[in-house]
Enzyme design. Structure first.
Site, PDB file in Angstrom:
ATOM      1  N   GLU A 166     -39.420   9.716  -1.590  1.00  0.00           N
ATOM      2  CA  GLU A 166     -40.159   9.677  -2.868  1.00  0.00           C
ATOM      3  C   GLU A 166     -41.449   8.861  -2.764  1.00  0.00           C
ATOM      4  O   GLU A 166     -42.281   8.917  -3.661  1.00  0.00           O
ATOM      5  CB  GLU A 166     -39.251   9.133  -3.985  1.00  0.00           C
ATOM      6  CG  GLU A 166     -39.110   7.616  -4.085  1.00  0.00           C
ATOM      7  CD  GLU A 166     -38.230   6.970  -3.010  1.00  0.00           C
ATOM      8  OE1 GLU A 166     -37.801   7.678  -2.077  1.00  0.00           O
ATOM      9  OE2 GLU A 166     -37.990   5.753  -3.104  1.00  0.00           O
TER      10      GLU A 166
ATOM     11  N   HIS B 171     -37.663   6.506   2.618  1.00  0.00           N
ATOM     12  CA  HIS B 171     -37.969   6.819   1.213  1.00  0.00           C
ATOM     13  C   HIS B 171     -38.842   8.070   1.073  1.00  0.00           C
ATOM     14  O   HIS B 171     -40.072   7.964   1.050  1.00  0.00           O
ATOM     15  CB  HIS B 171     -38.712   5.644   0.582  1.00  0.00           C
ATOM     16  CG  HIS B 171     -37.849   4.466   0.297  1.00  0.00           C
ATOM     17  ND1 HIS B 171     -37.184   4.291  -0.897  1.00  0.00           N
ATOM     18  CD2 HIS B 171     -37.529   3.393   1.060  1.00  0.00           C
ATOM     19  CE1 HIS B 171     -36.505   3.157  -0.866  1.00  0.00           C
ATOM     20  NE2 HIS B 171     -36.697   2.591   0.313  1.00  0.00           N
TER      21      HIS B 171
ATOM     22  N   CYS C 285     -31.895   5.131   0.458  1.00  0.00           N
ATOM     23  CA  CYS C 285     -31.888   3.716   0.801  1.00  0.00           C
ATOM     24  C   CYS C 285     -30.711   2.985   0.148  1.00  0.00           C
ATOM     25  O   CYS C 285     -29.582   3.169   0.568  1.00  0.00           O
ATOM     26  CB  CYS C 285     -33.237   3.089   0.475  1.00  0.00           C
ATOM     27  SG  CYS C 285     -33.463   1.541   1.372  1.00  0.00           S
TER      28      CYS C 285
HETATM   29  N1  LIG Z   1     -35.413  -0.069  -0.536  1.00  0.00           N
HETATM   30  C1  LIG Z   1     -34.129  -0.253  -0.734  1.00  0.00           C
HETATM   31  O1  LIG Z   1     -33.460   0.532  -1.387  1.00  0.00           O
HETATM   32  C2  LIG Z   1     -33.545  -1.533  -0.181  1.00  0.00           C
HETATM   33  C3  LIG Z   1     -32.099  -1.426   0.080  1.00  0.00           C
HETATM   34  C4  LIG Z   1     -31.395  -2.768   0.187  1.00  0.00           C
HETATM   35  N2  LIG Z   1     -31.724  -3.627  -0.916  1.00  0.00           N
HETATM   36  C5  LIG Z   1     -31.716  -3.419   1.524  1.00  0.00           C
HETATM   37  O2  LIG Z   1     -32.555  -4.283   1.583  1.00  0.00           O
HETATM   38  O3  LIG Z   1     -31.115  -3.071   2.519  1.00  0.00           O
END
Ligand SMILES: NC(=O)CC[C@H](N)C(=O)O
Length: 266
Positions: free
Chosen positions: A231, A229, A98
């Protein structure tokens, strides 16, 4: 089996480092969360690790653009570290989850070697609907050299981001990437959904990404970034419908990715 050591890189605003380190440890690795400023003070710390992982979150508040500031910091102060993990002797792995993928994209390591009709071959842009989106998505794995996706066909994982729409600068970039197996992970239509290059409707493709791209790797398959994600789905009971299943799998879908990373060093 030698236990690989994982550097889980933290920065102000990182918020998935604990879970990511835990996932690697459950898979058999030794994971340490290290602040970027500690590495800048002591760059030789990098030599302790075989895997570099950039976890999710909001590094530096997503200011300017998500991942931009951390990528700039790495380029300015830790280019040797990045080069060692991305290139080096080809004996290390890099995973960006992410916000971590956003950093890898801004660094250019996921689009290395690609034709660049404008200033970058590809980027991550705002989700089509212009908001942060948080939901579970079906994913399909394309034919790919990606070390982390070995033997995986499908996954069901949460995604949670605002700037996750993969946009390529040209059709040629996408064709080259697909030819090299770099369009490794795609949003798919349900559990049986196949790889589809036509953009699927929301919410199947939650951000409008070109070719439903959810994750891309470098040409070697050792460097991988994905927006969902893994994890957050390492245990069966993290599945949103686990109470309705008659039998539970041993692990959640994301676990195989971390095990693949550990097994690569066996
Ligand atoms: N869950 C995250 O890593 C969010 C990634 C980033 N802050 C976004 O909103 O795009």
């Amino acid at each position: 089996m030698p236990q690989p050591r994982v550097l889980v890189l933290r920065a102000p605003g990182t918020n998935c480092d604990e879970e990511t380190a835990f996932a690697f440890e459950q898979a058999g690795a030794i994971a340490e969360r290290v602040h970027v400023n500690r590495l800048i003070e002591n760059p030789a710390l990098k030599d302790r690790y075989q895997v570099l992982c950039l976890p999710g979150g909001f590094s530096y508040g997503d200011d300017i653009a998500a991942g931009r500031i951390l990528a700039t910091k790495l380029r300015q102060h830790l280019s040797d570290l990045v080069d060692t993990f991305v290139h080096g002797n080809g004996d290390r792995l890099v995973l960006g989850i992410c916000n971590g993928m956003q950093v890898l994209m801004r660094l250019g390591v996921l689009t290395e070697g690609l034709p660049s009709p404008v200033d970058a071959p590809a980027t991550l842009s705002w989700n089509d609907h212009g908001r942060f989106e948080d939901r579970w998505v079906h994913l399909a794995v394309d034919k790919t050299p990606c070390v982390f996706l070995k033997g995986i066909e499908r996954m069901y994982l949460p995604m949670a981001h605002a700037e996750g729409k993969f946009v390529a600068a040209s059709a040629e970039v996408l064709e080259t990437m697909q030819g090299e197996g770099r369009l490794a992970l795609r949003y798919a239509d349900g559990e049986q959904g196949a790889i589809d290059n036509n953009v699927l409707p929301f919410p199947l493709n939650p951000n409008g990404a070109d070719a439903n791209i959810a994750g891309v790797c470098d040409a070697t398959g050792r460097v991988f970034g994905l927006m969902p994600h893994p994890e957050r789905h390492i245990e069966a009971t993290q599945h949103p419908f686990w109470t309705r299943r008659s039998e539970q799998p041993e692990f959640g879908d994301g676990m195989a990715m971390f095990k693949n990373a550990v097994d690569w060093f066996a």
